[in-house]
Design a protein around this motif. Structure first.
Motif, PDB file in Angstrom:
ATOM      1  N   GLY A 165       0.682  -0.778  -0.083  1.00 32.25           N
ATOM      2  CA  GLY A 165       0.362  -0.291  -0.503  1.00 32.25           C
ATOM      3  C   GLY A 165       0.783   1.134   0.017  1.00 32.25           C
ATOM      4  N   TRP A 166       2.011   1.382   0.778  1.00 29.56           N
ATOM      5  CA  TRP A 166       3.251   2.190   0.889  1.00 29.56           C
ATOM      6  C   TRP A 166       3.523   2.600  -0.214  1.00 29.56           C
ATOM      7  N   LYS A 167       4.627   1.012  -0.816  1.00 30.73           N
ATOM      8  CA  LYS A 167       4.817   1.639  -2.583  1.00 30.73           C
ATOM      9  C   LYS A 167       4.028   1.876  -3.576  1.00 30.73           C
ATOM     10  N   ASN A 168       2.114   1.395  -3.469  1.00 33.52           N
ATOM     11  CA  ASN A 168       1.478   2.329  -4.143  1.00 33.52           C
ATOM     12  C   ASN A 168       1.369   3.348  -3.772  1.00 33.52           C
ATOM     13  N   TYR A 169       0.293   4.028  -2.852  1.00 34.09           N
ATOM     14  CA  TYR A 169       1.127   5.517  -1.715  1.00 34.09           C
ATOM     15  C   TYR A 169       1.597   6.297  -3.119  1.00 34.09           C
ATOM     16  N   MET A 170       3.108   6.167  -2.608  1.00 33.17           N
ATOM     17  CA  MET A 170       4.677   6.775  -3.505  1.00 33.17           C
ATOM     18  C   MET A 170       4.313   6.733  -4.692  1.00 33.17           C
ATOM     19  N   LYS A 171       3.787   5.995  -5.318  1.00 32.06           N
ATOM     20  CA  LYS A 171       3.920   5.570  -7.448  1.00 32.06           C
ATOM     21  C   LYS A 171       2.854   7.130  -7.144  1.00 32.06           C
ATOM     22  N   THR A 172       2.202   6.709  -6.533  1.00 29.78           N
ATOM     23  CA  THR A 172       0.730   8.357  -6.930  1.00 29.78           C
ATOM     24  C   THR A 172       1.037   9.501  -6.943  1.00 29.78           C
ATOM     25  N   LEU A 173       2.122  10.165  -5.630  1.00 30.40           N
ATOM     26  CA  LEU A 173       2.491  11.531  -5.646  1.00 30.40           C
ATOM     27  C   LEU A 173       3.093  11.951  -7.234  1.00 30.40           C
ATOM     28  N   ASP A 174       2.994  13.163  -7.191  1.00 27.76           N
ATOM     29  CA  ASP A 174       4.236  13.903  -7.782  1.00 27.76           C
ATOM     30  C   ASP A 174       5.483  13.579  -8.167  1.00 27.76           C
ATOM     31  N   ASP A 175       6.092  14.099  -8.348  1.00 23.66           N
ATOM     32  CA  ASP A 175       7.905  14.386  -7.995  1.00 23.66           C
ATOM     33  C   ASP A 175       8.455  14.871  -7.005  1.00 23.66           C
ATOM     34  N   GLU A 176       7.623  15.779  -7.156  1.00 20.76           N
ATOM     35  CA  GLU A 176       7.857  17.476  -5.616  1.00 20.76           C
ATOM     36  C   GLU A 176       7.808  16.638  -4.711  1.00 20.76           C
ATOM     37  N   LYS A 177       6.859  16.412  -4.163  1.00 23.67           N
ATOM     38  CA  LYS A 177       5.787  15.483  -3.002  1.00 23.67           C
ATOM     39  C   LYS A 177       6.437  14.710  -2.747  1.00 23.67           C
ATOM     40  N   ARG A 178       6.814  13.789  -3.761  1.00 21.95           N
ATOM     41  CA  ARG A 178       7.859  12.067  -3.577  1.00 21.95           C
ATOM     42  C   ARG A 178       8.804  12.700  -3.053  1.00 21.95           C
ATOM     43  N   ALA A 179       9.852  13.634  -3.425  1.00 22.61           N
ATOM     44  CA  ALA A 179      11.229  13.797  -2.547  1.00 22.61           C
ATOM     45  C   ALA A 179      11.057  14.290  -1.052  1.00 22.61           C
ATOM     46  N   MET A 180       9.882  15.608  -1.004  1.00 25.93           N
ATOM     47  CA  MET A 180       9.625  15.676   0.267  1.00 25.93           C
ATOM     48  C   MET A 180       9.305  14.666   0.992  1.00 25.93           C
ATOM     49  N   VAL A 181       8.565  13.274   0.605  1.00 27.00           N
ATOM     50  CA  VAL A 181       8.872  13.028   1.673  1.00 27.00           C
ATOM     51  C   VAL A 181       9.769  11.907   1.969  1.00 27.00           C
ATOM     52  N   ILE A 182      10.571  11.665   0.889  1.00 29.88           N
ATOM     53  CA  ILE A 182      11.919  10.877   0.907  1.00 29.88           C
ATOM     54  C   ILE A 182      12.832  11.271   2.029  1.00 29.88           C
ATOM     55  N   ASP A 183      12.854  12.582   1.355  1.00 28.99           N
ATOM     56  CA  ASP A 183      13.777  13.192   2.594  1.00 28.99           C
ATOM     57  C   ASP A 183      13.224  13.595   3.827  1.00 28.99           C
ATOM     58  N   LYS A 184      11.698  13.594   4.372  1.00 32.44           N
ATOM     59  CA  LYS A 184      10.997  13.368   5.926  1.00 32.44           C
ATOM     60  C   LYS A 184      11.231  11.736   6.291  1.00 32.44           C
ATOM     61  N   TYR A 185      11.546  11.199   5.365  1.00 31.79           N
ATOM     62  CA  TYR A 185      11.581   9.883   6.505  1.00 31.79           C
ATOM     63  C   TYR A 185      12.186   8.826   6.071  1.00 31.79           C
ATOM     64  N   HIS A 186      12.981   9.955   5.671  1.00 34.11           N
ATOM     65  CA  HIS A 186      14.403   9.415   5.384  1.00 34.11           C
ATOM     66  C   HIS A 186      14.805   7.779   4.461  1.00 34.11           C
ATOM     67  N   ILE A 187      14.235   8.338   3.564  1.00 33.10           N
ATOM     68  CA  ILE A 187      13.922   6.903   2.776  1.00 33.10           C
ATOM     69  C   ILE A 187      14.978   6.699   1.460  1.00 33.10           C
ATOM     70  N   ARG A 188      15.747   5.191   2.000  1.00 30.83           N
ATOM     71  CA  ARG A 188      16.771   5.149   0.870  1.00 30.83           C
ATOM     72  C   ARG A 188      16.186   4.063  -0.619  1.00 30.83           C
TER      73      ARG A 188
END
Length: 61
Positions: free
Chosen positions: A37-60
């Motif tokens: 579900g999280w992986k699908n959620y991340m796919k639905t985000l635009d590039d800017e929002k996805r980058a913010m989430v990756i940065d906020k949660y320190h996702i590799r």
């Protein structure tokens, strides 16, 4: 077809946001490593929002 999910309003995610070291916060952080579900959620985000989430949660990637 895009399935709706509640990753934006997930109570466990809120626990992490409020206290990343709490048990449920750490459990949520571990959970997103494999959650489809999280992986699908991340796919639905635009590039800017996805980058913010990756940065906020320190996702590799």
């Amino acid at each position: 077809m895009i399935e709706s999910n509640n990753c934006d309003s997930c109570p466990w995610r809120a626990k992490y946001d409020n206290n990343p070291k709490s048990f449920l916060g750490r459990l949520w952080r571990w959970h997103i490593k494999f959650c489809p579900g999280w992986k699908n959620y991340m796919k639905t985000l635009d590039d800017e929002k996805r980058a913010m989430v990756i940065d906020k949660y320190h996702i590799r990637n």
